[in-house]
Design a protein around this motif. Sequence first.
Motif, PDB file in Angstrom:
ATOM      1  N   ALA A  74      -4.334 -10.496  -2.288  1.00  0.00           N
ATOM      2  CA  ALA A  74      -5.093  -9.291  -1.932  1.00  0.00           C
ATOM      3  C   ALA A  74      -4.436  -8.517  -0.797  1.00  0.00           C
ATOM      4  CB  ALA A  74      -6.523  -9.677  -1.554  1.00  0.00           C
ATOM      5  N   PHE A  75      -3.810  -9.227   0.139  1.00  0.00           N
ATOM      6  CA  PHE A  75      -3.266  -8.549   1.316  1.00  0.00           C
ATOM      7  C   PHE A  75      -1.756  -8.299   1.244  1.00  0.00           C
ATOM      8  CE2 PHE A  75      -7.306 -10.038   2.976  1.00  0.00           C
ATOM      9  CZ  PHE A  75      -7.723  -8.954   3.734  1.00  0.00           C
ATOM     10  N   LEU A  76      -1.026  -9.085   0.461  1.00  0.00           N
ATOM     11  CA  LEU A  76       0.428  -8.907   0.404  1.00  0.00           C
ATOM     12  C   LEU A  76       0.872  -7.975  -0.715  1.00  0.00           C
ATOM     13  CD1 LEU A  76       1.829 -12.499   1.145  1.00  0.00           C
ATOM     14  CD2 LEU A  76       1.723 -10.520   2.672  1.00  0.00           C
ATOM     15  N   MET A  77       0.175  -7.973  -1.839  1.00  0.00           N
ATOM     16  CA  MET A  77       0.620  -7.132  -2.951  1.00  0.00           C
ATOM     17  C   MET A  77       0.668  -5.644  -2.599  1.00  0.00           C
ATOM     18  SD  MET A  77       1.929  -7.076  -5.908  1.00  0.00           S
ATOM     19  CE  MET A  77       1.779  -8.790  -6.399  1.00  0.00           C
ATOM     20  N   PRO A  78      -0.299  -5.103  -1.834  1.00  0.00           N
ATOM     21  CA  PRO A  78      -0.206  -3.676  -1.475  1.00  0.00           C
ATOM     22  C   PRO A  78       1.014  -3.332  -0.633  1.00  0.00           C
ATOM     23  CG  PRO A  78      -2.449  -4.454  -1.184  1.00  0.00           C
ATOM     24  CD  PRO A  78      -1.600  -5.673  -1.431  1.00  0.00           C
ATOM     25  N   VAL A  79       1.653  -4.323  -0.018  1.00  0.00           N
ATOM     26  CA  VAL A  79       2.850  -4.065   0.792  1.00  0.00           C
ATOM     27  C   VAL A  79       3.932  -3.388  -0.043  1.00  0.00           C
ATOM     28  CG1 VAL A  79       4.752  -5.180   2.049  1.00  0.00           C
ATOM     29  CG2 VAL A  79       2.378  -5.925   2.425  1.00  0.00           C
ATOM     30  N   ILE A  80       3.996  -3.733  -1.337  1.00  0.00           N
ATOM     31  CA  ILE A  80       5.021  -3.162  -2.212  1.00  0.00           C
ATOM     32  C   ILE A  80       4.916  -1.649  -2.265  1.00  0.00           C
ATOM     33  CG2 ILE A  80       5.876  -3.086  -4.591  1.00  0.00           C
ATOM     34  CD1 ILE A  80       4.888  -5.957  -4.908  1.00  0.00           C
ATOM     35  N   LEU A  81       3.690  -1.116  -2.190  1.00  0.00           N
ATOM     36  CA  LEU A  81       3.492   0.327  -2.278  1.00  0.00           C
ATOM     37  C   LEU A  81       4.003   1.043  -1.038  1.00  0.00           C
ATOM     38  CD1 LEU A  81       1.460  -0.878  -4.403  1.00  0.00           C
ATOM     39  CD2 LEU A  81       0.034   1.105  -3.922  1.00  0.00           C
ATOM     40  N   TYR A  82       3.807   0.421   0.109  1.00  0.00           N
ATOM     41  CA  TYR A  82       4.105   1.099   1.372  1.00  0.00           C
ATOM     42  C   TYR A  82       5.438   0.679   1.980  1.00  0.00           C
ATOM     43  CZ  TYR A  82      -0.824   1.991   0.683  1.00  0.00           C
ATOM     44  OH  TYR A  82      -2.033   2.372   0.135  1.00  0.00           O
ATOM     45  N   ALA A  83       6.023  -0.396   1.455  1.00  0.00           N
ATOM     46  CA  ALA A  83       7.349  -0.842   1.920  1.00  0.00           C
ATOM     47  C   ALA A  83       8.149  -1.293   0.702  1.00  0.00           C
ATOM     48  CB  ALA A  83       7.212  -1.971   2.947  1.00  0.00           C
ATOM     49  N   PRO A  84       8.602  -0.322  -0.119  1.00  0.00           N
ATOM     50  CA  PRO A  84       9.293  -0.672  -1.365  1.00  0.00           C
ATOM     51  C   PRO A  84      10.502  -1.577  -1.172  1.00  0.00           C
ATOM     52  CG  PRO A  84       8.758   1.673  -1.312  1.00  0.00           C
ATOM     53  CD  PRO A  84       8.461   1.137   0.050  1.00  0.00           C
ATOM     54  N   ALA A  85      11.136  -1.499   0.002  1.00  0.00           N
ATOM     55  CA  ALA A  85      12.306  -2.340   0.252  1.00  0.00           C
ATOM     56  C   ALA A  85      11.956  -3.825   0.245  1.00  0.00           C
ATOM     57  CB  ALA A  85      12.937  -1.963   1.593  1.00  0.00           C
ATOM     58  N   LEU A  86      10.688  -4.131   0.451  1.00  0.00           N
ATOM     59  CA  LEU A  86      10.245  -5.526   0.492  1.00  0.00           C
ATOM     60  C   LEU A  86       9.727  -6.016  -0.858  1.00  0.00           C
ATOM     61  CD1 LEU A  86       8.318  -5.555   3.899  1.00  0.00           C
ATOM     62  CD2 LEU A  86      10.637  -6.383   3.443  1.00  0.00           C
ATOM     63  N   ALA A  87       9.863  -5.189  -1.897  1.00  0.00           N
ATOM     64  CA  ALA A  87       9.277  -5.511  -3.195  1.00  0.00           C
ATOM     65  C   ALA A  87       9.763  -6.866  -3.715  1.00  0.00           C
ATOM     66  CB  ALA A  87       9.594  -4.413  -4.204  1.00  0.00           C
ATOM     67  N   LEU A  88      11.071  -7.096  -3.687  1.00  0.00           N
ATOM     68  CA  LEU A  88      11.611  -8.351  -4.211  1.00  0.00           C
ATOM     69  C   LEU A  88      11.075  -9.548  -3.436  1.00  0.00           C
ATOM     70  CD1 LEU A  88      13.481  -9.853  -6.135  1.00  0.00           C
ATOM     71  CD2 LEU A  88      15.364  -9.434  -4.535  1.00  0.00           C
ATOM     72  N   THR A  89      11.023  -9.423  -2.107  1.00  0.00           N
ATOM     73  CA  THR A  89      10.520 -10.526  -1.268  1.00  0.00           C
ATOM     74  C   THR A  89       9.055 -10.819  -1.571  1.00  0.00           C
ATOM     75  OG1 THR A  89      12.060  -9.957   0.501  1.00  0.00           O
ATOM     76  CG2 THR A  89      10.156 -11.303   1.098  1.00  0.00           C
ATOM     77  N   VAL A  90       8.245  -9.765  -1.674  1.00  0.00           N
ATOM     78  CA  VAL A  90       6.818  -9.950  -1.940  1.00  0.00           C
ATOM     79  C   VAL A  90       6.601 -10.578  -3.310  1.00  0.00           C
ATOM     80  CG1 VAL A  90       4.625  -8.752  -2.309  1.00  0.00           C
ATOM     81  CG2 VAL A  90       6.094  -8.093  -0.406  1.00  0.00           C
ATOM     82  N   PHE A  91       7.326 -10.118  -4.303  1.00  0.00           N
ATOM     83  CA  PHE A  91       7.198 -10.692  -5.629  1.00  0.00           C
ATOM     84  C   PHE A  91       7.530 -12.181  -5.625  1.00  0.00           C
ATOM     85  CE2 PHE A  91       6.802  -6.471  -7.367  1.00  0.00           C
ATOM     86  CZ  PHE A  91       6.196  -6.652  -8.595  1.00  0.00           C
TER      87      PHE A  91
END
Length: 382
Positions: A280-297
């Motif tokens: 719930a709290f980490l997935m939205p990070v992808i929207l606001y910090a696209p550079a972190l998309a791979l790490t979050v996934f």
Amino acid sequence: MTSNRWLILAILFFARLTMAFQFQAVAALSPLLMETFGIGLAEIGFLIGLYFAPGIFFALPGGAVAARFGDKRIVGAGLLLMLLGGTMVAVTESWNVLVAGRFIMGTGGVILNVLMTKMLVDWFAGREISTAMAIYINSWPVGIALALMLLPLLANAGGIAFAWWTLWGLVAAAFVIFALFYHSPEGIEVTTAMLERVSFPYVALTLAGLVWALYNTALAMVFSFGPALLVQQGWSLTQAGSVTSLFMVLFSIALPIGGIIADRTGRKDAIIYLSLISFAFLMPVILYAPALALTVFCVLGILFALGAGPVMTLPGDVLTPKSRSLGMGVFFTIYYVVMMVGPRFGGGLADAAGDAGMAILAGAGMSFAAAVCLLFFRRATV
């Protein structure tokens, strides 16, 4: 004819993998489908959810039908329905035929999903059932990961029809293997006994069903709209599919670990909350910090998977042996209803905002809602 239960497990695993592959095809090929049929993300969400629509009608009576005609016959019929729907989708340029084919596919998929779990228990009851079930459940994320990775490559190489026909061949192989080698274990008899009228704690069971349904719908937002979001952020279709596939690969690896940790520590709810809240709290990070998309996934592919096994044990906390058959039918009916509506809801939000990220935010909200349902589930069982 084999009596090796591990070979039987491999047969069931492969059949269910083709179901996951077929389900995920719409999301994996979504940019090409949008271009070919002139549709938006709301329609993509509708097609994704449509695969689960038959479950609303078949989850409860599925076991009774199989008891009357035999597990193998009904699962074989399910695979044939998957082939029929796959043929319709592969040859059509009509939206209505695409919808009809998707519904027929889903009908076959529901039959497999409801009955093959029971067939696995028939073979492994009292003998490595936890290990076998963990392997079997992993057929779903593995199939989804393969679809995300391979279908865009096939479509780019030979067109969307080539991707559809390759998928058709995979299902056909599953049908042939299942028809030739699967049989029920010795001592398992087909019975036409009627279900006893039993009572069960419907409030707690409904909440348990909502936890599982919302968990899976949140997951569906990732593999259904994750590729579209990444393409929107500048990734190629192949790269986007590979990143989302990596999420599912890590998910499949971590899934049995959550059950092991929960069993050894006795902290089942803590494992579930960790999964739901982190998503719930980490997935939205992808929207606001696209550079972190791979790490979050990568991180969420592991953390979110940990809760799957423990969540599936929730009905067992409130159902007695006599109420289990009907109770699990109710449990899966709730699952199918939410899974049919959820992707359409997420896709509709994305279309309205012109941003695929809205579907991801919807998934985060669903994960948080699942955590709330778990809280009320425990209060209902006190």
